[in-house]
Design a protein around this motif. Structure first.
Motif, short mmCIF file in Angstrom:
data_model
loop_
_atom_site.label_atom_id
_atom_site.label_comp_id
_atom_site.label_asym_id
_atom_site.label_seq_id
_atom_site.Cartn_x
_atom_site.Cartn_y
_atom_site.Cartn_z
N GLY A 1 -4.89 6.34 12.04
CA GLY A 1 -6.00 7.23 11.82
C GLY A 1 -6.78 6.74 11.07
O GLY A 1 -7.13 5.61 10.44
N ASP A 2 -8.31 7.56 11.15
CA ASP A 2 -9.26 7.05 10.37
C ASP A 2 -9.23 7.47 8.94
O ASP A 2 -9.78 6.92 8.03
CB ASP A 2 -10.42 8.06 10.96
N SER B 1 0.70 -1.21 -0.12
CA SER B 1 0.02 0.05 -0.01
C SER B 1 0.93 1.33 0.08
O SER B 1 1.86 1.36 0.76
CB SER B 1 -0.75 -0.08 1.19
N CYS B 2 0.63 2.06 -0.48
CA CYS B 2 1.29 3.60 -0.83
C CYS B 2 0.59 4.47 0.26
O CYS B 2 1.02 5.53 0.53
CB CYS B 2 1.13 4.17 -2.11
N VAL B 3 -0.57 4.15 0.94
CA VAL B 3 -1.36 4.92 1.77
C VAL B 3 -2.01 3.80 2.63
O VAL B 3 -2.00 2.59 2.39
CB VAL B 3 -2.50 5.66 1.30
N ALA B 4 -2.34 4.19 3.69
CA ALA B 4 -3.13 3.30 4.62
C ALA B 4 -4.56 3.23 4.30
O ALA B 4 -5.05 3.46 3.22
CB ALA B 4 -3.13 3.86 6.25
N PHE B 5 -5.30 2.76 5.08
CA PHE B 5 -6.69 2.07 4.83
C PHE B 5 -7.53 3.27 3.95
O PHE B 5 -7.55 4.48 4.65
CB PHE B 5 -7.24 1.51 5.74
N VAL B 6 -8.43 3.04 3.12
CA VAL B 6 -9.33 3.98 2.48
C VAL B 6 -10.44 4.03 3.38
O VAL B 6 -11.19 3.02 3.52
CB VAL B 6 -9.58 3.54 1.16
N PRO B 7 -11.13 5.13 3.95
CA PRO B 7 -12.33 5.05 4.47
C PRO B 7 -13.55 4.85 3.65
O PRO B 7 -13.47 5.78 2.66
CB PRO B 7 -12.29 6.64 5.09
#
Length: 499
Positions: free
Chosen positions: A471-472, A438-444
């Motif tokens: 984070g959210d 992943s290039c970013v954390a979780f997608v909300p």
């Protein structure tokens, strides 16, 4: 100095550097261990052929003076003497012969969109009302909720008041569902493409509200200069940074973290450990599955439908600055581009000519993103990486297809476009130990739920997690705040006054 309690911090990204700075300022003795040759983590920046290249950051949240997040950036010296570029648009989409631009003036966006599709006027005005209301949202950076008194928590909740109620309602609306309500195909396409797949209407409304208010902008010099300033402050406050020093294992004994073992075999004993890298990697690899994350965080990793990861293949080019699109970020239709065994019929490009430090000898960076969401795409690239030559062959194939697409859309680039390099999900997995590349954390998503995560591991004391995974929403600003929160929890446990 010898009487100070020692902290080992794993990872010199934004979260690790922030944790190191705050810990040094509160009387601890810290060492940050970074596996790469330079600090930065996910904030990749470099110079190639004399041209500055931004590898990750498109915008930065927290650029408006007087906001808590802006103050937080300044506490770690990240924005000292920094000027900001405010691009004309947040995101621009070409589709069905029309151009939809989420421009810096909300009324202009709505009026332009209404000219294209008068029958969508009501829905556009509803979206406008949402964005205007969301401008009042204030990100909580004071302290983590788990350390707040009931009165402090009440004050934080009341600060956002009606805005939180609106965002909670819009969180239940998938952005793709909202997009489908539009009559005009260009508007449907714009609202589908502006954020990663699975995103919610609340996330777009909040991001766009921050953009038009000036709280999301482009810091001149990019992420590389932010990391440089943070690193300088950390070292100025007597922090120790070791690069090319990957951690092999976290030492845990009698239910407490006691230090780290480096890949070199060096064994280092400390009073605390802060892991500012991927939590799944921390538990699986560094703690050898002896301790698990708190259950709310485990749920995020175990429920990809509700908490999807997002990666991409990112291809970097240089081009004459006067040949670049006017929009900072533009999505347009292309011939089918092979991607992860399937095909993509759209391309998203970001150009950096609006930052004067990124223009050298009349050329600037152009970055093309091909989405690679989820575990399946990662497994595709992972399987290629162990086949002799197959990985590079696929990169070359994709780079060639993307270059042809760019030259077709921008004929003035033909013969002037220079391919530089490519990042795949394996780049993020190898460099950052990132979950599924992943290039970013979780997608909300609409199925995800905000959680008050503590960064603690049940059954293991003197150990804390930090980083955007807590984070959210993801991003550099989340990493910053979570780095601060980790040290606040540590100070609380050590009964050290936070000032």
């Amino acid at each position: 100095m010898n009487g100070q309690k020692k902290i080992a911090i794993i990872g010199a990204g934004v979260a690790g550097l922030a944790a190191g700075i705050y810990a040094q300022l509160h009387g601890f003795r810290t060492t940050i261990y970074e596996k790469s040759s330079v600090p930065g983590g996910a904030c990749m920046g470099w110079t190639q052929d004399g041209l500055p290249i931004e590898g990750s950051m498109r915008f930065l949240a927290g650029t408006q003076e007087g906001t808590p997040l802006y103050d937080c950036w300044n506490e770690v010296d990240a924005l000292r003497d920094t000027m900001f570029v405010n691009p004309d648009s947040f995101f621009t989409v070409e589709d069905s012969g029309e151009t939809i631009s989420f421009c810096e003036d909300l009324d202009t966006f709505c009026s332009n969109a209404e000219k294209i599709s008068p029958e969508d006027s009501r829905l556009l005005q509803q979206f406008r009302a949402f964005v205007l209301k969301a401008q009042g949202h204030v990100l909580q950076t004071q302290k983590p909720v788990d350390l707040m008194s009931p009165l402090e928590a009440l004050r934080v909740n009341s600060a956002n008041g009606e805005v939180n109620k609106l965002l909670a309602r819009l969180h239940n609306v998938p952005l793709v569902d909202f997009a489908q309500k539009f009559h005009h195909p260009a508007l449907r396409c714009a609202f589908r493409q502006v954020l990663p797949p699975g995103s919610t209407l609340a996330y777009l409304v909040l991001c766009y509200a921050k953009f038009i208010s000036g709280d999301i902008a482009v810091p001149v010099g990019g992420s590389r200069r932010i990391i440089k300033r943070m690193t300088d402050m950390y070292l100025k406050n007597d922090g120790e940074l070791q690069v090319n020093a990957p951690v092999k294992e976290i030492i845990a004994a009698n239910g407490a973290a006691r230090g780290v073992i480096l890949e070199s075999g060096e064994r280092l004993l400390t009073h605390w450990v802060i892991s500012a890298c991927d939590p799944a990697y921390t538990c699986r690899k560094l703690l050898q599955d002896r301790y698990a994350m708190e259950k709310k965080l485990q749920l995020r990793f175990a429920a990809p439908e509700a908490y999807p990861t997002f990666s991409l293949v990112r291809l970097f080019f240089s081009a004459p600055a006067d040949s670049l699109p006017l929009a900072r970020t533009l999505s347009f239709a292309t011939d089918v581009i092979p991607a992860a065994g399937e095909g993509q019929s759209r391309l998203t490009v970001t150009q950096f000519s609006d930052d004067p430090l990124f223009v050298q000898k009349g050329r600037a960076e152009l970055c093309a993103d091909v989405p690679m969401p989820g575990k399946r795409a990662f497994k595709y690239w992972e399987s290629l990486s162990v086949q002799h030559g197959a990985y590079q062959v696929e990169i070359d194939r994709l780079a060639s297809a993307v270059q042809l697409a760019l030259e077709k859309r921008f004929p003035e680039m033909k013969g002037q476009l220079k391919y530089l390099r490519c990042h795949t999900p394996m780049t993020y997995a190898d460099r950052l130990n990132a979950f599924h590349g992943s290039c970013v954390a979780f997608v909300p998503t609409a199925q995800s739920r905000p959680a008050q995560l503590t960064g603690r591991l049940p059954g293991l004391s003197h150990m804390l997690l930090a980083g955007q995974w807590l984070g959210d929403t993801a991003g550099m600003h989340t990493a910053l705040v979570q780095g601060k929160f980790a040290v606040q929890r540590l100070c609380h446990d050590e009964r050290i006054l936070w000032d």
